[in-house]
Design a protein around this motif. Structure first.
Motif, PDB file in Angstrom:
ATOM      1  N   ARG A 125     -28.188  33.334  27.687  1.00  0.00           N
ATOM      2  CA  ARG A 125     -29.257  32.691  26.929  1.00  0.00           C
ATOM      3  C   ARG A 125     -30.603  33.375  27.118  1.00  0.00           C
ATOM      4  O   ARG A 125     -31.371  33.534  26.167  1.00  0.00           O
ATOM      5  N   THR A 126     -30.903  33.789  28.353  1.00  0.00           N
ATOM      6  CA  THR A 126     -32.246  34.268  28.679  1.00  0.00           C
ATOM      7  C   THR A 126     -32.335  35.769  28.904  1.00  0.00           C
ATOM      8  O   THR A 126     -33.430  36.321  28.941  1.00  0.00           O
ATOM      9  N   ASP A 127     -31.183  36.412  29.103  1.00  0.00           N
ATOM     10  CA  ASP A 127     -31.148  37.837  29.445  1.00  0.00           C
ATOM     11  C   ASP A 127     -31.853  38.115  30.771  1.00  0.00           C
ATOM     12  O   ASP A 127     -32.341  39.217  31.014  1.00  0.00           O
ATOM     13  N   ASP A 128     -31.906  37.119  31.645  1.00  0.00           N
ATOM     14  CA  ASP A 128     -32.556  37.253  32.944  1.00  0.00           C
ATOM     15  C   ASP A 128     -31.553  37.815  33.944  1.00  0.00           C
ATOM     16  O   ASP A 128     -30.548  37.175  34.270  1.00  0.00           O
ATOM     17  N   ALA A 146     -24.535  24.873  29.035  1.00  0.00           N
ATOM     18  CA  ALA A 146     -23.781  24.899  27.778  1.00  0.00           C
ATOM     19  C   ALA A 146     -24.611  24.307  26.644  1.00  0.00           C
ATOM     20  O   ALA A 146     -24.655  24.845  25.528  1.00  0.00           O
ATOM     21  N   PHE A 147     -25.283  23.197  26.923  1.00  0.00           N
ATOM     22  CA  PHE A 147     -26.145  22.551  25.933  1.00  0.00           C
ATOM     23  C   PHE A 147     -27.217  23.526  25.433  1.00  0.00           C
ATOM     24  O   PHE A 147     -27.488  23.632  24.231  1.00  0.00           O
ATOM     25  N   LEU A 148     -27.801  24.277  26.358  1.00  0.00           N
ATOM     26  CA  LEU A 148     -28.859  25.227  26.010  1.00  0.00           C
ATOM     27  C   LEU A 148     -28.306  26.477  25.352  1.00  0.00           C
ATOM     28  O   LEU A 148     -28.865  26.982  24.371  1.00  0.00           O
ATOM     29  N   THR A 149     -27.195  26.993  25.858  1.00  0.00           N
ATOM     30  CA  THR A 149     -26.633  28.239  25.333  1.00  0.00           C
ATOM     31  C   THR A 149     -26.165  28.092  23.900  1.00  0.00           C
ATOM     32  O   THR A 149     -26.345  28.988  23.072  1.00  0.00           O
ATOM     33  N   HIS A 150     -25.570  26.930  23.608  1.00  0.00           N
ATOM     34  CA  HIS A 150     -25.050  26.709  22.260  1.00  0.00           C
ATOM     35  C   HIS A 150     -26.116  26.168  21.311  1.00  0.00           C
ATOM     36  O   HIS A 150     -25.798  25.764  20.186  1.00  0.00           O
ATOM     37  N   LYS A 151     -27.365  26.140  21.794  1.00  0.00           N
ATOM     38  CA  LYS A 151     -28.517  25.779  20.964  1.00  0.00           C
ATOM     39  C   LYS A 151     -28.330  24.424  20.308  1.00  0.00           C
ATOM     40  O   LYS A 151     -28.660  24.222  19.138  1.00  0.00           O
TER      41      LYS A 151
END
Length: 465
Positions: free
Chosen positions: A159-162, A452-457
């Motif tokens: 999600r963040t590429d961090d 998962a909630f954040l990654t799947h937008k």
């Protein structure tokens, strides 16, 4: 409950009380080591520099774009996720588990019979106060929990590429690689505590079972998908080989299905769905037709086991377990089926089973305010594990109804089970709220769910409603 499976077949060739088999001489797990390439200094970057105030009240902000993640129940969900991961990291991902009662030197010494073991395990987990400090139960890492945390970090990296999230995931994968079950030569994992499953079987600590192996192998496969690192795929493939060659099999309604452990004859439907999903994904990654065929056979059993109402009993036969249509095991099945059903036409039997199951799950396992019911006909206890799996299940596809339900479940969870210090409570019962911060059952599952909630937008879908 999360540890629910069974004990017939004490006379089977691989059965017994958990004694090592001769497989350990026949197979050697693949090497896995990225320590030379991992940049340990990255672990101190901004990803872990969480300001707790960012994880609390942002309710006056109307613009989702101002926040790192969507605002739910007045919380920036991305900040909550990072805060929860930091809370676990500060404790070295070690803690108590609801079912770790036999890690007490006192109870373990007294529990030489299956009934005494059950009383010890459930007496500790159901007691209204946390007895573990008084019983000498240590706070430890749980392999399944480490697998869930690693998966959460990989979601955050996607999600963040961090790079710091990737480095921390690799650090946890290192630990999983070094802590595979010593009972078998192949990649497999078990719990960090002795576990008595009803009258069915006794599984000693570190001895493997299929479900724990799947959740520990998943982040290796995901790591390969994100980085192309071949040893990660080798570990996932090795775990699949363990499932197919070392876990027992039973014939059920014409299907050759997997037992829960290498030592029993118990058939849990959700365990077969989870195994089928991992086998299918690894088979597709490798282009291995034999793996794909075996996964299809297991999925055929899962679909055949669906009842007329659209749900699944815990086990076959259903009488082998006290659980009926429970919440999060249904979520396990549906999450597994979602990948297998992806891209199929509406009339396809797999797609129809999946959609029927999703409809049953949505309509029967959640209250109007998003509280996750324990079973279809039993509301309480409202358990964090069910809430977490719901977030994973209902963010697996781009569906407005799923997004609304996911948001409602998350809002309820943040309002009722989240402590702003950074950890989650276990459950809301009829009379008592269990606030013990279990490291695997609560924290690891909610970190995975939030990622998962954040990654799947899912928040993007909510913003479009």
């Amino acid at each position: 409950m999360g540890q629910d499976a069974t004990d017939k077949g004490a006379d089977r060739s691989r059965a017994g009380s958990g004694a090592k088999t001769n497989v350990i001489e026949a197979a050697t797990a693949p090497e896995w080591d990225v320590r030379e390439s991992a940049n340990e200094s990255q672990s101190d970057t901004d990803f872990f520099a969480v300001d707790v105030s960012n994880a609390v009240d942002t309710s006056e902000c109307d613009d989702f774009g101002v926040q790192d993640g969507p605002v739910v129940a007045g919380y920036d969900t991305a900040a909550v996720c990072r805060n929860a991961l930091v809370w676990a990291r500060e404790r070295d991902y070690a803690g108590y588990d609801p079912y770790d009662g036999l890690n007490s030197p006192i109870l373990s010494a007294l529990s030489r019979h299956w009934l005494l073991r059950l009383l010890s395990i459930h007496g500790v987990q159901k007691f209204p106060l946390n007895l573990r400090p008084y019983l000498g139960i240590p706070e430890r890492r749980n392999p399944k929990g480490i697998g869930l945390f690693a998966s959460a970090y990989l979601n955050e990296y996607e999600r963040t590429d961090d790079v710091a999230a990737l480095t921390e995931a690799e650090r946890l994968l290192d630990w999983l690689s070094d802590n595979r079950s010593p009972a078998f030569g192949r990649s497999s994992w078990g719990y960090n505590f002795d576990w008595q499953n009803s009258t069915k079987f006794f599984l000693p600590a570190t001895h493997p079972c299929g479900v724990v192996t799947v959740f520990c192998a998943r982040p290796f496969l995901r790591h390969h998908e994100l980085t192309g690192f071949e040893p990660s795929l080798e570990v996932a493939h090795d775990a699949v080989t363990f499932l197919l060659e070392d876990i027992g099999t039973e014939s059920v309604n014409g299907h050759e299905v997997l037992t829960y452990t290498p030592y029993d004859s118990y058939v849990a439907i959700n365990a077969n769905a989870l195994a089928a999903d991992l086998i299918w994904r690894v088979g597709r990654r490798l282009g291995d037709e034999k793996l794909l065929d075996r996964a299809q056979e297991l999925f055929a059993f899962v679909i055949d086991a669906q009842t007329d109402v659209g749900g699944w009993n815990y086990s076959v036969p259903a009488s082998d377990s006290h659980l009926g249509y429970d919440n999060f095991h249904t979520g396990f099945i549906l999450e597994s089926l979602s990948r297998y059903a992806h891209g199929r036409d509406d009339g396809d039997p797999v797609r129809k089973a999946y959609e029927k199951g999703m409809q049953f799950h949505r309509q029967n396992h959640f209250e109007a305010d998003g509280a996750p019911k324990f079973e279809d006909d039993q509301s309480r206890p409202y358990d964090v594990h069910a809430a977490a799996q719901a977030l994973v299940t209902f963010t697996s596809r781009d569906n407005p109804k799923d997004a609304v339900l996911a948001r409602n479940v998350l809002e309820w969870t943040l309002n009722r089970l989240y402590d702003s210090e950074g950890y989650f409570y276990r459950r809301v019962g009829r009379f008592v709220t269990d606030k013990t911060p279990y490291i695997r059952w609560n924290q690891a599952w909610m970190c995975l769910a939030l990622s998962a909630f954040l990654t799947h937008k899912c928040g993007d879908n909510l913003n479009q409603q």
